[in-house]
Design a protein around this motif. Sequence first.
Motif, PDB file in Angstrom:
ATOM      1  N   LEU A  39       9.609 -14.985  15.246  1.00  0.00           N
ATOM      2  CA  LEU A  39       8.190 -14.698  15.012  1.00  0.00           C
ATOM      3  C   LEU A  39       7.938 -14.426  13.529  1.00  0.00           C
ATOM      4  N   ALA A  40       6.758 -14.818  13.053  1.00  0.00           N
ATOM      5  CA  ALA A  40       6.396 -14.589  11.652  1.00  0.00           C
ATOM      6  C   ALA A  40       4.991 -14.002  11.584  1.00  0.00           C
ATOM      7  N   ILE A  41       4.744 -13.215  10.530  1.00  0.00           N
ATOM      8  CA  ILE A  41       3.438 -12.563  10.378  1.00  0.00           C
ATOM      9  C   ILE A  41       2.381 -13.552   9.900  1.00  0.00           C
ATOM     10  N   ARG A  42       1.249 -13.555  10.596  1.00  0.00           N
ATOM     11  CA  ARG A  42       0.071 -14.278  10.087  1.00  0.00           C
ATOM     12  C   ARG A  42      -0.738 -13.337   9.216  1.00  0.00           C
ATOM     13  N   ASN A  43      -1.162 -12.221   9.783  1.00  0.00           N
ATOM     14  CA  ASN A  43      -1.839 -11.237   8.938  1.00  0.00           C
ATOM     15  C   ASN A  43      -1.741  -9.843   9.537  1.00  0.00           C
ATOM     16  N   VAL A  44      -1.956  -8.870   8.673  1.00  0.00           N
ATOM     17  CA  VAL A  44      -1.899  -7.454   9.033  1.00  0.00           C
ATOM     18  C   VAL A  44      -3.149  -6.798   8.472  1.00  0.00           C
ATOM     19  N   ASP A  45      -3.875  -6.061   9.300  1.00  0.00           N
ATOM     20  CA  ASP A  45      -5.012  -5.284   8.805  1.00  0.00           C
ATOM     21  C   ASP A  45      -4.798  -3.831   9.190  1.00  0.00           C
ATOM     22  N   THR A  46      -5.152  -2.927   8.284  1.00  0.00           N
ATOM     23  CA  THR A  46      -4.848  -1.517   8.508  1.00  0.00           C
ATOM     24  C   THR A  46      -5.996  -0.631   8.041  1.00  0.00           C
ATOM     25  N   VAL A  47      -6.017   0.575   8.581  1.00  0.00           N
ATOM     26  CA  VAL A  47      -6.911   1.602   8.027  1.00  0.00           C
ATOM     27  C   VAL A  47      -6.173   2.941   8.054  1.00  0.00           C
ATOM     28  N   VAL A  48      -6.206   3.625   6.911  1.00  0.00           N
ATOM     29  CA  VAL A  48      -5.604   4.958   6.810  1.00  0.00           C
ATOM     30  C   VAL A  48      -6.725   5.982   6.908  1.00  0.00           C
ATOM     31  N   LEU A  49      -6.553   6.975   7.777  1.00  0.00           N
ATOM     32  CA  LEU A  49      -7.547   8.026   7.956  1.00  0.00           C
ATOM     33  C   LEU A  49      -7.036   9.294   7.291  1.00  0.00           C
ATOM     34  N   ALA A  50      -7.644   9.650   6.176  1.00  0.00           N
ATOM     35  CA  ALA A  50      -7.181  10.819   5.420  1.00  0.00           C
ATOM     36  C   ALA A  50      -8.346  11.421   4.657  1.00  0.00           C
ATOM     37  N   GLU A  51      -8.393  12.759   4.623  1.00  0.00           N
ATOM     38  CA  GLU A  51      -9.460  13.414   3.859  1.00  0.00           C
ATOM     39  C   GLU A  51      -9.086  13.426   2.372  1.00  0.00           C
ATOM     40  N   ALA A  52      -7.782  13.566   2.105  1.00  0.00           N
ATOM     41  CA  ALA A  52      -7.286  13.594   0.724  1.00  0.00           C
ATOM     42  C   ALA A  52      -5.819  13.180   0.745  1.00  0.00           C
ATOM     43  N   PRO A  53      -5.290  12.597  -0.319  1.00  0.00           N
ATOM     44  CA  PRO A  53      -5.985  12.228  -1.547  1.00  0.00           C
ATOM     45  C   PRO A  53      -6.880  11.010  -1.338  1.00  0.00           C
ATOM     46  N   ARG A  70      -1.768 -11.710   2.909  1.00  0.00           N
ATOM     47  CA  ARG A  70      -1.698 -11.570   4.376  1.00  0.00           C
ATOM     48  C   ARG A  70      -1.841 -10.119   4.841  1.00  0.00           C
ATOM     49  N   VAL A  71      -1.944  -9.196   3.874  1.00  0.00           N
ATOM     50  CA  VAL A  71      -1.957  -7.769   4.214  1.00  0.00           C
ATOM     51  C   VAL A  71      -3.237  -7.138   3.688  1.00  0.00           C
ATOM     52  N   ASN A  72      -3.875  -6.312   4.488  1.00  0.00           N
ATOM     53  CA  ASN A  72      -5.074  -5.619   4.042  1.00  0.00           C
ATOM     54  C   ASN A  72      -4.944  -4.123   4.330  1.00  0.00           C
ATOM     55  N   VAL A  73      -5.335  -3.319   3.346  1.00  0.00           N
ATOM     56  CA  VAL A  73      -5.270  -1.864   3.500  1.00  0.00           C
ATOM     57  C   VAL A  73      -6.654  -1.285   3.244  1.00  0.00           C
ATOM     58  N   LYS A  74      -7.149  -0.552   4.223  1.00  0.00           N
ATOM     59  CA  LYS A  74      -8.430   0.127   4.067  1.00  0.00           C
ATOM     60  C   LYS A  74      -8.196   1.624   4.246  1.00  0.00           C
ATOM     61  N   ALA A  75      -9.153   2.419   3.787  1.00  0.00           N
ATOM     62  CA  ALA A  75      -9.011   3.864   3.946  1.00  0.00           C
ATOM     63  C   ALA A  75     -10.367   4.462   4.252  1.00  0.00           C
ATOM     64  N   THR A  76     -10.350   5.535   5.016  1.00  0.00           N
ATOM     65  CA  THR A  76     -11.588   6.255   5.281  1.00  0.00           C
ATOM     66  C   THR A  76     -11.305   7.744   5.418  1.00  0.00           C
ATOM     67  N   THR A  77     -12.297   8.555   5.090  1.00  0.00           N
ATOM     68  CA  THR A  77     -12.214   9.980   5.420  1.00  0.00           C
ATOM     69  C   THR A  77     -12.864  10.160   6.792  1.00  0.00           C
ATOM     70  N   LEU A  78     -12.770  11.362   7.341  1.00  0.00           N
ATOM     71  CA  LEU A  78     -13.484  11.632   8.589  1.00  0.00           C
ATOM     72  C   LEU A  78     -14.655  12.576   8.344  1.00  0.00           C
ATOM     73  N   GLU A  79     -15.137  12.536   7.093  1.00  0.00           N
ATOM     74  CA  GLU A  79     -16.310  13.337   6.716  1.00  0.00           C
ATOM     75  C   GLU A  79     -16.140  14.806   7.076  1.00  0.00           C
ATOM     76  N   GLY A  80     -14.921  15.290   6.905  1.00  0.00           N
ATOM     77  CA  GLY A  80     -14.678  16.710   7.117  1.00  0.00           C
ATOM     78  C   GLY A  80     -14.550  17.123   8.574  1.00  0.00           C
ATOM     79  N   LEU A  81     -14.600  16.162   9.489  1.00  0.00           N
ATOM     80  CA  LEU A  81     -14.572  16.524  10.916  1.00  0.00           C
ATOM     81  C   LEU A  81     -13.158  16.498  11.493  1.00  0.00           C
ATOM     82  N   GLY A  82     -12.905  17.442  12.393  1.00  0.00           N
ATOM     83  CA  GLY A  82     -11.635  17.462  13.130  1.00  0.00           C
ATOM     84  C   GLY A  82     -10.452  17.787  12.235  1.00  0.00           C
ATOM     85  N   PRO A  83      -9.226  17.745  12.807  1.00  0.00           N
ATOM     86  CA  PRO A  83      -8.021  18.098  12.040  1.00  0.00           C
ATOM     87  C   PRO A  83      -7.767  17.177  10.851  1.00  0.00           C
TER      88      PRO A  83
END
Length: 166
Positions: free
Chosen positions: A89-103, A126-139
């Motif tokens: 098997l070989a990678i076609r594409n990878v998409d990601t999102v990191v959920l972090a308030e900081a940094p 073939r690789v995508n990295v996204k990031a988001t905060t949770l607007e201060g909500l939850g742990p």
Amino acid sequence: MRVGLGFDLHRLAEGRPLIIGGLPLAHPRGPVAHSDGDVLVHAVADALLGAAGLGDLGEHFPEGEPEWKDASGSRILGAVMDLLDAAGLAIRNVDTVVLAEAPRLAPHREEIRRRLAELLRVDPARVNVKATTLEGLGPIGAGEAIAAQAVVSLRVRPSLDLEQDL
Ligand code: MG
């Protein structure tokens, strides 16, 4: 085409190193984990294993097994990529999102993308990295945890014979 989904979360504590996608980041808090706690690598590895129908990370790299104690993300992804190779098997594409308030990850996004692509043995396109905060909500919003999600698609490599014919 095969598709896989991955998720990982780690608690954060003072004085632990923070590594995301194989890239060490300067931050006063880092994950509490058996391995290096790289949530992005773990989510991607789980997605890859899922797409390949090869179970999950915990099965291949059991917690409490000395061989994988403090295992780096690069070692884990290397082992997963070897499994995919063996399964044809070989990678076609990878998409990601990191959920972090900081940094804030935006300034590091391209470098994380390049590092992750290197660990996955594919072109960064073939690789995508996204990031988001949770607007201060939850742990996660309170900075007590960090998480990542990943989706991957794989293709079945033509057999060596076929590849020679092409
Ligand atoms: Mg993990």
